[in-house]
Design a protein around this motif. Sequence first.
Motif, short mmCIF file in Angstrom:
data_model
loop_
_atom_site.label_atom_id
_atom_site.label_comp_id
_atom_site.label_asym_id
_atom_site.label_seq_id
_atom_site.Cartn_x
_atom_site.Cartn_y
_atom_site.Cartn_z
N TYR A 397 59.96 -12.38 17.37
CA TYR A 397 60.51 -13.03 18.57
C TYR A 397 61.62 -14.00 18.19
O TYR A 397 62.61 -14.15 18.90
CB TYR A 397 59.41 -13.80 19.30
CG TYR A 397 58.19 -13.00 19.66
CD1 TYR A 397 58.26 -11.95 20.58
CD2 TYR A 397 56.95 -13.29 19.10
CE1 TYR A 397 57.13 -11.22 20.92
CE2 TYR A 397 55.82 -12.56 19.43
CZ TYR A 397 55.92 -11.52 20.35
OH TYR A 397 54.81 -10.80 20.67
N ASP A 398 61.45 -14.67 17.07
CA ASP A 398 62.40 -15.70 16.68
C ASP A 398 63.78 -15.14 16.37
O ASP A 398 64.78 -15.86 16.50
CB ASP A 398 61.88 -16.48 15.46
CG ASP A 398 60.77 -17.44 15.83
OD1 ASP A 398 60.67 -17.79 17.02
OD2 ASP A 398 59.99 -17.84 14.94
N LYS A 401 65.58 -15.33 19.59
CA LYS A 401 65.85 -16.73 19.94
C LYS A 401 67.03 -17.28 19.15
O LYS A 401 67.91 -17.94 19.69
CB LYS A 401 64.60 -17.58 19.68
CG LYS A 401 63.44 -17.29 20.61
CD LYS A 401 62.24 -18.15 20.21
CE LYS A 401 61.02 -17.84 21.05
NZ LYS A 401 59.83 -18.61 20.61
#
Length: 408
Positions: A397-398, A401
């Motif tokens: 997920y990062d 981001k």
Amino acid sequence: MIKMIKGGVTAAKGFCAASTAAGIKYQNRQDMAMLYSEVPCAVAGTFTTNLVKAAPVKWDQKIVYESKKAQAVVINAGIANACTGEEGMRYCRQTAEKVGELLPVPEDQVLVASTGVIGMQLPMERICAGIEAMVPALSGETESGHAAAQAIMTTDTHEKEIAVEVMLGGVPVTIGGMCKGSGMIHPNMCTMLSFVTTDAAIAQPLLLEALQADVCDTYNMISVDGDTSTNDTCLLLANGMAENPVISEKNEDYDRFCEALRTVNEYLAKQMAGDGEGATALFEVKVIGAETKEQAKIISKSVITSNLTKAAIYGHDANWGRILCAMGYSGAQFDPEKVDLFFESAAGKMQIIKDGVALDYSEEEATKILSEPEVTAIADIKMGTEEATAWGCDLTYDYVKINADYRS
């Protein structure tokens, strides 16, 4: 024998480094670095295959292929100086001229490298002020090299450096290196910058040949996200200050030098792959039993660039179907019904499929193996004796981001 020693780019005789906080994009951290050799160096380099090349890449290519000597390197983090037109090239020249004002180095022996946001122009007042601050701070101390490795980072989570010692002609020779790279990393020179220094005495044509051959099995075998940067640069400087017998032909000393260079570049390449943006694991794919090395390379790179496979590694999921699928669309020919697949890590090794069919393995044990920070998939295609290894990372997920707000 190759011996690991403490240090990085300042480990070899005659090399100095410095760094400074120039405020180019980042605040409250060092964002410029400089390397300097006491004497001119033979220089080799490899560069991005992207058609869109940053100004520093074009500048350095001219030095590597025409001047063939270098004595200083200036690196900035935060702004890539890519897609900046003639102004960007002029800024490379101004950087070299500024170094020449402060050090006895000709303009055509000053290499430049930039990494960061594409399309922004460099703040040359800050660049020049940074050079003025770094020149008197140049030092051959280990700490100076370490600080330089930190200064060139962008989204990297840690500095990446290494140094080794090898005997050439009965003389101890040192090779040290540092690199940065975490995102926009893909085979065929990846946003990676790598700087390798050595006190070996070696002819420039052989130095260039050694680097170009080695890059094929190291930096070109890593991927984080499938994007090949505009700024990829790997520079190798040899100043000859070890005073070993000059390597002017392919002999045993040349082979040992190449082996030591491989150790340095492979280590740095794996450091970049494992530090991919948002990554939690280094993902290594080894293809064995191949008919040709090129076949093994194509298949292994296909697997490490598969987003579905990378997501499975993040989830510690032994989803072997995704690996076999990525192997199948790689373009390399093999028989899927002969493939054996294994997962391996510090937690153990397990065979997942035999002759293309799943075995009755423990999902719990497989998850344990895949939960380590370094995970290897081994695919045996049973066609020959050749093999190749590629390195990537999981997809988290990062990653999204980090790249959703990279310019802000």
